[in-house]
Design a protein around this motif. Structure first.
Motif, PDB file in Angstrom:
ATOM      1  N   ARG A 103       0.840  -1.214   0.000  1.00  0.00           N
ATOM      2  CA  ARG A 103       0.000   0.000   0.000  1.00  0.00           C
ATOM      3  C   ARG A 103       0.865   1.252   0.000  1.00  0.00           C
ATOM      4  O   ARG A 103       0.570   2.220  -0.706  1.00  0.00           O
ATOM      5  CB  ARG A 103      -0.912   0.007   1.235  1.00  0.00           C
ATOM      6  N   GLU A 104       1.932   1.247   0.810  1.00  0.00           N
ATOM      7  CA  GLU A 104       2.832   2.398   0.872  1.00  0.00           C
ATOM      8  C   GLU A 104       3.495   2.641  -0.482  1.00  0.00           C
ATOM      9  O   GLU A 104       3.607   3.777  -0.929  1.00  0.00           O
ATOM     10  CB  GLU A 104       3.893   2.188   1.960  1.00  0.00           C
ATOM     11  N   ALA A 105       3.946   1.571  -1.121  1.00  0.00           N
ATOM     12  CA  ALA A 105       4.581   1.706  -2.432  1.00  0.00           C
ATOM     13  C   ALA A 105       3.592   2.242  -3.459  1.00  0.00           C
ATOM     14  O   ALA A 105       3.936   3.098  -4.281  1.00  0.00           O
ATOM     15  CB  ALA A 105       5.157   0.367  -2.886  1.00  0.00           C
ATOM     16  N   SER A 106       2.341   1.758  -3.415  1.00  0.00           N
ATOM     17  CA  SER A 106       1.357   2.205  -4.393  1.00  0.00           C
ATOM     18  C   SER A 106       1.054   3.691  -4.248  1.00  0.00           C
ATOM     19  O   SER A 106       0.657   4.344  -5.215  1.00  0.00           O
ATOM     20  CB  SER A 106       0.072   1.378  -4.310  1.00  0.00           C
ATOM     21  N   ALA A 107       1.276   4.241  -3.059  1.00  0.00           N
ATOM     22  CA  ALA A 107       1.063   5.680  -2.855  1.00  0.00           C
ATOM     23  C   ALA A 107       2.062   6.507  -3.668  1.00  0.00           C
ATOM     24  O   ALA A 107       1.822   7.685  -3.932  1.00  0.00           O
ATOM     25  CB  ALA A 107       1.158   6.024  -1.374  1.00  0.00           C
ATOM     26  N   LEU A 108       3.176   5.897  -4.074  1.00  0.00           N
ATOM     27  CA  LEU A 108       4.157   6.585  -4.910  1.00  0.00           C
ATOM     28  C   LEU A 108       3.706   6.668  -6.365  1.00  0.00           C
ATOM     29  O   LEU A 108       4.250   7.445  -7.141  1.00  0.00           O
ATOM     30  CB  LEU A 108       5.502   5.849  -4.876  1.00  0.00           C
ATOM     31  N   SER A 109       2.720   5.865  -6.748  1.00  0.00           N
ATOM     32  CA  SER A 109       2.322   5.745  -8.146  1.00  0.00           C
ATOM     33  C   SER A 109       2.038   7.069  -8.853  1.00  0.00           C
ATOM     34  O   SER A 109       2.401   7.216 -10.019  1.00  0.00           O
ATOM     35  CB  SER A 109       1.127   4.799  -8.281  1.00  0.00           C
ATOM     36  N   PRO A 110       1.378   8.054  -8.219  1.00  0.00           N
ATOM     37  CA  PRO A 110       1.129   9.298  -8.945  1.00  0.00           C
ATOM     38  C   PRO A 110       2.405   9.988  -9.433  1.00  0.00           C
ATOM     39  O   PRO A 110       2.373  10.725 -10.408  1.00  0.00           O
ATOM     40  CB  PRO A 110       0.396  10.168  -7.925  1.00  0.00           C
ATOM     41  N   SER A 111       3.527   9.733  -8.783  1.00  0.00           N
ATOM     42  CA  SER A 111       4.789  10.319  -9.227  1.00  0.00           C
ATOM     43  C   SER A 111       5.418   9.542 -10.374  1.00  0.00           C
ATOM     44  O   SER A 111       6.384   9.994 -10.973  1.00  0.00           O
ATOM     45  CB  SER A 111       5.789  10.351  -8.062  1.00  0.00           C
ATOM     46  N   TYR A 112       4.875   8.349 -10.656  1.00  0.00           N
ATOM     47  CA  TYR A 112       5.438   7.469 -11.678  1.00  0.00           C
ATOM     48  C   TYR A 112       4.347   7.086 -12.672  1.00  0.00           C
ATOM     49  O   TYR A 112       3.878   5.966 -12.698  1.00  0.00           O
ATOM     50  CB  TYR A 112       6.053   6.221 -11.038  1.00  0.00           C
ATOM     51  N   ILE A 113       3.974   8.046 -13.499  1.00  0.00           N
ATOM     52  CA  ILE A 113       2.912   7.823 -14.485  1.00  0.00           C
ATOM     53  C   ILE A 113       3.529   7.197 -15.730  1.00  0.00           C
ATOM     54  O   ILE A 113       4.464   7.744 -16.326  1.00  0.00           O
ATOM     55  CB  ILE A 113       2.204   9.141 -14.822  1.00  0.00           C
ATOM     56  N   LEU A 114       2.986   6.040 -16.121  1.00  0.00           N
ATOM     57  CA  LEU A 114       3.469   5.339 -17.298  1.00  0.00           C
ATOM     58  C   LEU A 114       2.610   5.739 -18.492  1.00  0.00           C
ATOM     59  O   LEU A 114       1.381   5.763 -18.403  1.00  0.00           O
ATOM     60  CB  LEU A 114       3.384   3.824 -17.072  1.00  0.00           C
ATOM     61  N   LEU A 115       3.277   6.071 -19.590  1.00  0.00           N
ATOM     62  CA  LEU A 115       2.587   6.477 -20.816  1.00  0.00           C
ATOM     63  C   LEU A 115       2.815   5.454 -21.916  1.00  0.00           C
ATOM     64  O   LEU A 115       3.911   4.893 -22.035  1.00  0.00           O
ATOM     65  CB  LEU A 115       3.118   7.832 -21.307  1.00  0.00           C
ATOM     66  N   ASN A 116       1.785   5.225 -22.732  1.00  0.00           N
ATOM     67  CA  ASN A 116       1.959   4.344 -23.892  1.00  0.00           C
ATOM     68  C   ASN A 116       2.569   5.158 -25.030  1.00  0.00           C
ATOM     69  O   ASN A 116       2.863   6.348 -24.883  1.00  0.00           O
ATOM     70  CB  ASN A 116       0.647   3.656 -24.277  1.00  0.00           C
ATOM     71  N   GLU A 117       2.736   4.520 -26.183  1.00  0.00           N
ATOM     72  CA  GLU A 117       3.424   5.196 -27.285  1.00  0.00           C
ATOM     73  C   GLU A 117       2.660   6.394 -27.838  1.00  0.00           C
ATOM     74  O   GLU A 117       3.252   7.287 -28.448  1.00  0.00           O
ATOM     75  CB  GLU A 117       3.779   4.205 -28.395  1.00  0.00           C
ATOM     76  N   GLU A 118       1.333   6.455 -27.614  1.00  0.00           N
ATOM     77  CA  GLU A 118       0.550   7.621 -28.036  1.00  0.00           C
ATOM     78  C   GLU A 118       0.560   8.724 -26.987  1.00  0.00           C
ATOM     79  O   GLU A 118      -0.063   9.765 -27.164  1.00  0.00           O
ATOM     80  CB  GLU A 118      -0.910   7.222 -28.316  1.00  0.00           C
ATOM     81  N   GLY A 119       1.214   8.487 -25.853  1.00  0.00           N
ATOM     82  CA  GLY A 119       1.273   9.466 -24.784  1.00  0.00           C
ATOM     83  C   GLY A 119       0.129   9.406 -23.811  1.00  0.00           C
ATOM     84  O   GLY A 119      -0.021  10.274 -22.962  1.00  0.00           O
ATOM     85  N   ARG A 120      -0.717   8.376 -23.914  1.00  0.00           N
ATOM     86  CA  ARG A 120      -1.831   8.207 -22.972  1.00  0.00           C
ATOM     87  C   ARG A 120      -1.362   7.508 -21.710  1.00  0.00           C
ATOM     88  O   ARG A 120      -0.627   6.519 -21.773  1.00  0.00           O
ATOM     89  CB  ARG A 120      -2.956   7.408 -23.616  1.00  0.00           C
ATOM     90  N   PRO A 121      -1.806   7.999 -20.552  1.00  0.00           N
ATOM     91  CA  PRO A 121      -1.369   7.373 -19.290  1.00  0.00           C
ATOM     92  C   PRO A 121      -2.070   6.039 -19.042  1.00  0.00           C
ATOM     93  O   PRO A 121      -3.236   5.858 -19.403  1.00  0.00           O
ATOM     94  CB  PRO A 121      -1.777   8.396 -18.228  1.00  0.00           C
ATOM     95  N   TYR A 122      -1.335   5.147 -18.443  1.00  0.00           N
ATOM     96  CA  TYR A 122      -1.904   3.882 -17.971  1.00  0.00           C
ATOM     97  C   TYR A 122      -2.805   4.189 -16.767  1.00  0.00           C
ATOM     98  O   TYR A 122      -2.587   5.163 -16.046  1.00  0.00           O
ATOM     99  CB  TYR A 122      -0.798   2.936 -17.516  1.00  0.00           C
ATOM    100  N   ASP A 123      -3.814   3.363 -16.550  1.00  0.00           N
ATOM    101  CA  ASP A 123      -4.641   3.457 -15.355  1.00  0.00           C
ATOM    102  C   ASP A 123      -3.819   3.021 -14.147  1.00  0.00           C
ATOM    103  O   ASP A 123      -2.876   2.241 -14.292  1.00  0.00           O
ATOM    104  CB  ASP A 123      -5.878   2.543 -15.456  1.00  0.00           C
ATOM    105  N   ARG A 124      -4.216   3.479 -12.962  1.00  0.00           N
ATOM    106  CA  ARG A 124      -3.534   3.038 -11.746  1.00  0.00           C
ATOM    107  C   ARG A 124      -3.963   1.610 -11.413  1.00  0.00           C
ATOM    108  O   ARG A 124      -5.114   1.249 -11.590  1.00  0.00           O
ATOM    109  CB  ARG A 124      -3.886   3.947 -10.562  1.00  0.00           C
ATOM    110  N   LEU A 125      -3.006   0.828 -10.945  1.00  0.00           N
ATOM    111  CA  LEU A 125      -3.322  -0.536 -10.497  1.00  0.00           C
ATOM    112  C   LEU A 125      -4.333  -0.492  -9.393  1.00  0.00           C
ATOM    113  O   LEU A 125      -4.308   0.369  -8.549  1.00  0.00           O
ATOM    114  CB  LEU A 125      -2.070  -1.240  -9.974  1.00  0.00           C
TER     115      LEU A 125
END
Length: 187
Positions: free
Chosen positions: A165-187
């Motif tokens: 849970r603590e690690a997942s709280a970091l997720s907003p700082s690590y946004i993954l983008l696909n090749e079109e530049g669209r962000p992945y949904d959060r796990l």
């Protein structure tokens, strides 16, 4: 066993450790390619380090060694941090194999589980997984891999889920983008 060098190197250089990590712990340290080109929105480095059987990929984020955030991206367009470092991510994967299902079950229950309830939930989920996969000795495989990688002793089930849970709280700082530049949904 070599206790020197990076954890990732030790995992990749020990054939038995790599075999155990791949099955039953669903972390194949032979990284191939993610299902599509991806990058971090921040522009930070993204190093592929492993895959799971469902087409998901594990990445180290940023520059440096093993102890930088580990991001998991599934093949369906969701991603999130699963450990503040490789040690934590592997401890979660090995020590609480069904951690994602456990967190979903706890969230649906609408309350926190105590240590006993968490341990029972994970044991139940892992028993089902073991049966479905025909595993004979998950506990023995776990102990062997932890020993080979020098990861022990593992934290309790509750602590592993708390770390997730603590690690997942970091997720907003690590946004993954696909090749079109669209962000992945959060796990």
């Amino acid at each position: 066993m070599n206790r020197h060098g990076s954890l990732l190197d030790r995992l990749r250089e020990d054939p038995r450790a790599a075999e155990l990590a791949t099955h039953p712990f669903d972390f194949d340290p032979g990284f191939y390619e993610h299902v599509e080109p991806v990058r971090l929105a921040s522009g930070a480095a993204l190093e592929g380090i492993g895959k799971d059987a469902g087409g998901g990929s594990f990445f180290l984020c940023g520059d440096g060694g093993d102890e930088r955030p580990v991001l998991y991206a599934d093949s369906e367009g969701s991603a999130g941090i699963v450990g503040t470092g490789l040690t934590e991510a592997l401890r979660l994967r090995i020590g609480a194999l069904c951690w994602g299902e456990a967190l979903d079950t706890i969230a649906r229950a609408g309350r926190e589980f105590d240590e006993r309830e968490t341990a029972e939930l994970l044991a139940s989920l892992e028993a089902e997984y073991s049966e479905d996969c025909g595993l004979e000795d998950l506990a023995g495989d776990r102990a062997e891999l932890v020993e080979r990688l020098g990861l022990g002793p593992l934290p309790s089930a509750s602590r592993l889920l708390e770390l997730a849970r603590e690690a997942s709280a970091l997720s907003p700082s690590y946004i993954l983008l696909n090749e079109e530049g669209r962000p992945y949904d959060r796990l």
